[in-house]
Design an enzyme around this catalytic site. Structure first.
Site, mmCIF file in Angstrom:
data_model
loop_
_atom_site.group_PDB
_atom_site.id
_atom_site.type_symbol
_atom_site.label_atom_id
_atom_site.label_comp_id
_atom_site.label_asym_id
_atom_site.label_seq_id
_atom_site.Cartn_x
_atom_site.Cartn_y
_atom_site.Cartn_z
ATOM 1 N N HIS A 1 -70.103 -10.313 18.409
ATOM 2 C CA HIS A 1 -68.984 -9.383 18.167
ATOM 3 C C HIS A 1 -69.347 -8.403 17.048
ATOM 4 O O HIS A 1 -68.462 -7.850 16.400
ATOM 5 C CB HIS A 1 -67.683 -10.104 17.734
ATOM 6 N N ARG B 1 -63.858 -22.364 24.299
ATOM 7 C CA ARG B 1 -65.008 -22.868 23.526
ATOM 8 C C ARG B 1 -64.550 -23.706 22.346
ATOM 9 O O ARG B 1 -63.582 -23.344 21.659
ATOM 10 C CB ARG B 1 -65.846 -21.698 23.006
ATOM 11 N N ARG C 1 -73.903 -1.866 26.210
ATOM 12 C CA ARG C 1 -73.695 -3.032 25.359
ATOM 13 C C ARG C 1 -74.719 -4.099 25.750
ATOM 14 O O ARG C 1 -74.865 -4.423 26.922
ATOM 15 C CB ARG C 1 -72.285 -3.581 25.577
ATOM 16 N N ASN D 1 -70.732 -1.866 30.017
ATOM 17 C CA ASN D 1 -70.837 -3.276 29.664
ATOM 18 C C ASN D 1 -71.071 -4.040 30.968
ATOM 19 O O ASN D 1 -70.130 -4.285 31.723
ATOM 20 C CB ASN D 1 -69.544 -3.720 28.982
ATOM 21 N N GLU E 1 -64.643 -1.426 20.562
ATOM 22 C CA GLU E 1 -66.096 -1.586 20.683
ATOM 23 C C GLU E 1 -66.720 -0.443 21.482
ATOM 24 O O GLU E 1 -67.822 -0.001 21.192
ATOM 25 C CB GLU E 1 -66.421 -2.933 21.319
#
Ligand code: AMP
Length: 399
Positions: free
Chosen positions: A182, A241, A93, A7, A383
């Protein structure tokens, strides 16, 4: 086969090495401050079982970072493997696949081009993901690599869920639509639930609640709606956020405070959500809920707005799916905070949700009562494992 999962961020590189013969984690590490100079702290860490390495090393670019990763992974004392040849494949990823990718793919030149073409949709992440892939290719030119997209799982959304109510030309020319993120986590968790319950015909709401948070509505294993949009800013209230808001707020504040569009988007991404609504208290849920429980007004209002929005999405998705069988909680907050789950499910009895307080407090897998019409589950996401599984599947088909 051992699979390396990567990642890559703009100045960081996270990795895991997984033995896919038994899905065992062999090594896990993080390189930070790639491209930086003149810092004092350690910027490399690796864990192999109980063996932990931490190093300070200035690295010019991602290629140097990969060289360091390989050196440490193959270190005779602290590493996990003898040499690079025992890495069978690499899974990367990638944040934004736009509408080009509905599933993971073997990386070839046309895939790199498509990731590049989608940079306008993922300006922060896609260039970093691409840099990571290219650097890895230089070091391991003969090892097959797979790209796993955060957006892919949501590509099954119907048009009514992904189109915004703006001039259609923006969809046609600029690809403005909802994509969702996601996806790897939503897919992994929904598949785990289907396996656990032995059913493929479920209507599920998945709540991925972490620093970044999103929800999705999944019918028979396919995503039909999700809370994030063109970018990961839409939807739930997150660590920093804002999630959903009237777009007119942007013009209103920008005009009065002399801010540009990009400054406004930065404000909504970086200093809103928990940190903004709590008046700077924290971007971390643990601090927010601790403050709320201690009666601190800042924590109370933040937890209230956060949990109310999750409840609204559960109701909306139950309506969108014409029913609800399972609600699943995952990621940092969803897996660990019984307070968060209890708050999110307040006043949802009418939907057939009955939370078992004791099971919830104990972080059990099934946290609904035996009589609850809707099953409520806590399922850890993974993940990296999902990326490794996709990589194995694609690479195995090559032979
Ligand atoms: P993630 O982005 O999935 O790593 O999740 C990060 C969020 O999970 C942060 O807001 C943390 O406060 C929250 N979190 C992590 N561990 C716990 C815990 N044990 N209890 C409550 N919240 C937690």
């Amino acid at each position: 086969m051992n699979i390396l999962v990567i990642n890559a961020g703009s100045s960081s590189l996270k990795y895991q090495l997984i033995d896919m013969d038994n899905e065992a984690l062999l090594a896990k590490g993080l390189v930070e401050r790639i491209g930086f100079t003149g810092f004092d702290s350690d910027n490399f860490s690796q864990k192999v079982g109980d063996k932990k390495v931490s190093l300070h090393k200035e690295l010019k670019n991602h290629k140097e970072a990969f060289e360091l990763v390989i050196k440490e992974l193959t270190d005779p004392e602290m590493g996990a493997i003898k040499d690079m040849s025992s890495i069978g494949a690499v899974g990367h990823r990638v944040l934004h696949g736009g509408a080009d990718f509905t599933q993971s793919v073997l990386i070839a030149d046309d895939v790199l081009k498509a990731i590049e073409d989608n940079i306008p949709l993922g300006p922060l992440h896609n260039p970093a993901n691409l840099t990571g892939i290219l650097a890895c290719r230089e070091i391991m030119p003969d090892v097959p690599m797979v790209a796993v997209f955060d957006t892919a799982f949501h590509q099954t959304m119907p048009r009514r869920a992904y189109l915004y109510g703006i001039d259609y030309k923006y969809y046609e020319t600029l690809k403005i639509r909802r994509y969702g993120f996601h996806g790897t986590s939503h897919r992994f968790v929904s598949a785990e639930v289907a396996k656990m319950l032995g059913r493929n015909d479920l209507k599920m709401v998945i709540c991925h609640l972490g620093n970044g948070s999103s929800m999705s509505a999944v019918v028979n294993g396919k995503c039909i709606d999700t809370s994030m949009g063109l970018t990961p800013l839409e939807g739930l209230l997150m660590g920093t956020r804002s999630g959903d808001l009237d777009p007119a707020v942007i013009g209103f504040v920008a005009e009065r405070e002399g801010k540009s569009a990009s400054e406004m988007i930065t404000m909504l991404n970086k200093s809103s959500g928990f940190i903004g609504l709590s008046g700077g208290l924290s971007n971390d849920w643990r601090d927010i809920i601790a403050a709320a429980k201690a009666g601190d007004e800042r924590g109370k209002r933040t937890a209230e707005v956060w949990s109310y929005r999750i409840r609204k999405y559960i109701g909306a998705y139950a309506a969108a799916m014409n029913g609800l069988d399972v609600v699943v909680f995952t990621a940092g907050i969803g897996e660990n905070s019984s307070d968060a789950r209890r708050l999110a499910l307040e006043d949802t009895q009418w939907l057939g949700i009955e939370l078992d307080e004791k099971r919830n407090a104990a972080n059990e897998t099934v946290i609904s009562t035996d009589n609850s019409k809707v099953k409520v589950l806590v399922v850890p996401t993974n993940e990296e494992l999902a990326i490794a599984r996709d990589t194995l599947e694609i690479v195995s088909a090559l032979k």
